[in-house]
Enzyme design. Structure first.
Site: not given
Length: 485
Positions: A71-72, A255
């Site tokens: 992520q991110h 995830d």
């Protein structure tokens, strides 16, 4: 046999699992490594995906595929579909000051109300502000912003610099909810926050930045794009004689949401993952809005929500103690079980790398409560495991404070397979503990999405449990941990 594939494009590597649609049985797997570092050229993720698919035997007999990913991460694209600069990953902290600046401008309460979370350096929004301040010439070129799984899904569908249709970028609620510019309750992006981060003047003549279209659980993102443009990068031997309409591409996920799907987690389940860092997250029907920032109010990949807490110190705590005691992990666990719960008063606060929950970035680890009698190898081993688990239990407390009701705790990650860890977890957590079999749950969850997109129905595949330690809650462990702070 109809087969579906799931991908986990994580920080360290790309994993592919191929499962039987009817039973969920894993029939083959593949893997390829990612480069180290906190910024990475996304092209290397693409190369790793192709290599992992090849290692898994290709896609010639696969009906659907979906990609879960870290992520991110910030992937910025120009109008020609080119990556502007290496992607900043979730663990790149150069945007820490940007996070503070944005909170000061917007307010923690407003961020929590509008996006479910208070931003930290991990989140995409803060990385965009860093880009605007540190590399304004690159920020000015940004035509679209994607997350790692969004970009890989786009490429797999045949898009990229040779076919740069930015409007074909797609994502899902779970990954979008980790950006700090998406409202998972309304399902809408907050363009005011996005423009603020990039320092875009709403009254200016700049074209709006494109964000991936948010698809729902079980939606179809498209099909694998065996186009002329892709053929040079997608070797024919991976999927011979396939047309563009033969392999369905699912929506993908972040995830942790992918892992929740892979585990079959439902409301009442809390997942405690013990990796290099630790995570505690739960599936719930109610969105979290934690003004303190301890709990990230993410969405899950099934249409519900996934409040999450991260700790910086997890399995590495045990690594450190094995070095101190000169033992391996199996021997560390055996030593720990020789000691009584509470380790005769020995308490380890395992903030070796500072801590995120609680927010103590400059803290260091402390070992307290030792006497001449209690300073034994067994007590030190138990104190390490108890301290690591107490840190995660604090994360569970934070999640529960957001209204989550925990009825089952799923303990996953490499350290969870140590019998001492699961036994002591049943003494630290006042919730029944189960240890699922070790597996690549993010990739398995992505395969669930692939099956869902192919059939229109979420599959109900069995997850084997390897341990159910008897409930043995010992309040003394957390009580003395709290007193020693």
């Amino acid at each position: 046999m109809t087969l579906v594939a799931g991908v986990d494009s994580s920080t360290q590597s790309c994993k592919v699992v191929v499962r039987d649609l009817e039973s969920g049985t894993v029939v083959r797997t593949g893997r390829s490594t990612h480069p180290e570092g906190t910024e990475v050229d996304p092209a290397l993720w693409w190369d790793a995906l192709l290599a992992a698919i090849k290692d898994a035997g290709g896609l010639a007999d696969v009906a659907a595929i979906s990609i879960g990913g870290q992520q991110h991460g910030m992937v910025v694209l120009d109008a020609a579909g080119e990556v502007i600069r290496p992607a900043l990953l979730w663990n790149d902290t150069r945007s820490a000051q940007a996070a503070l600046d944005l909170i000061a401008e917007v307010g923690a309460a407003d961020f929590a109300a509008r996006t479910g979370s208070v931003p930290v350096a991990s989140f995409t929004l803060t990385k965009l502000r860093w880009l605007a301040d540190a590399e304004p010439e690159n920020a000015a070129r940004v035509a679209a912003v994607a997350l790692p799984h969004d970009w890989l899904t786009w490429r797999l569908r045949g898009f990229g610099p040779q076919n740069p249709d930015l409007a074909e970028l797609t994502t899902d609620r779970s990954d979008a909810s980790g950006t700090s510019y998406f409202n998972s309750v309304t399902g809408e992006y907050d363009y005011d926050l996005l423009n603020r981060a990039l320092r875009i003047d709403a009254a200016g003549d700049r074209a709006p930045v494109i964000l991936p279209r948010v698809l729902g659980p079980g939606d179809v993102a498209g099909h694998v794009g065996f186009s002329t443009e892709l053929s040079a990068e997608f070797p024919p031997e991976l999927s011979p004689e396939l047309s563009a309409e033969q392999i369905v591409v699912g929506v993908g996920a972040g995830d942790n949401a992918g892992a929740a799907l892979g585990l079959g987690a439902v409301a009442g389940d809390v997942v405690v993952s013990i990796g290099t860092s630790g995570t505690v997250f739960a599936v719930t029907e109610t969105p979290a809005r934690d003004v303190s920032g301890a709990v990230a109010g993410f969405a899950d990949a099934s249409g519900a929500y996934l409040p999450l807490v991260a700790t910086l110190n997890a399995a590495r705590v045990l690594d450190a103690m094995t070095r101190v005691l000169g033992v391996d992990h199996t021997e560390l666990g055996a030593l720990a079980l020789e000691a009584e719960p509470g380790a005769d008063g020995a308490v380890l606060h395992p903030y070796f790398e500072g801590e995120r929950t609680p927010n103590l970035p400059d803290a260091t680890a402390t070992l307290s409560g030792l006497t001449l009698a209690s300073t034994t190898r067994a007590n030190l081993a138990r104190a390490a495991i108890e301290g690591m688990l107490c840190g995660l239990a604090a994360g569970l407390d934070a999640v529960v404070s957001q209204g989550v009701v925990a009825t089952r705790l799923l303990l996953v990650g490499g350290a969870a397979q140590n019998p001492a860890v699961s036994t002591i977890a049943a003494q630290v957590f006042d919730v029944p503990v189960e240890v699922p079999e070790p597996a690549e749950y993010v990739a398995l969850g992505a395969a669930v999405q692939a099956a869902w997109s192919l059939t229109g129905t979420r599959p109900q595949w069995t997850v084997e449990v390897t341990a159910r330690p008897a409930p043995d809650f010992r309040p003394v462990i957390r009580e003395q941990y709290a007193r020693a702070i």
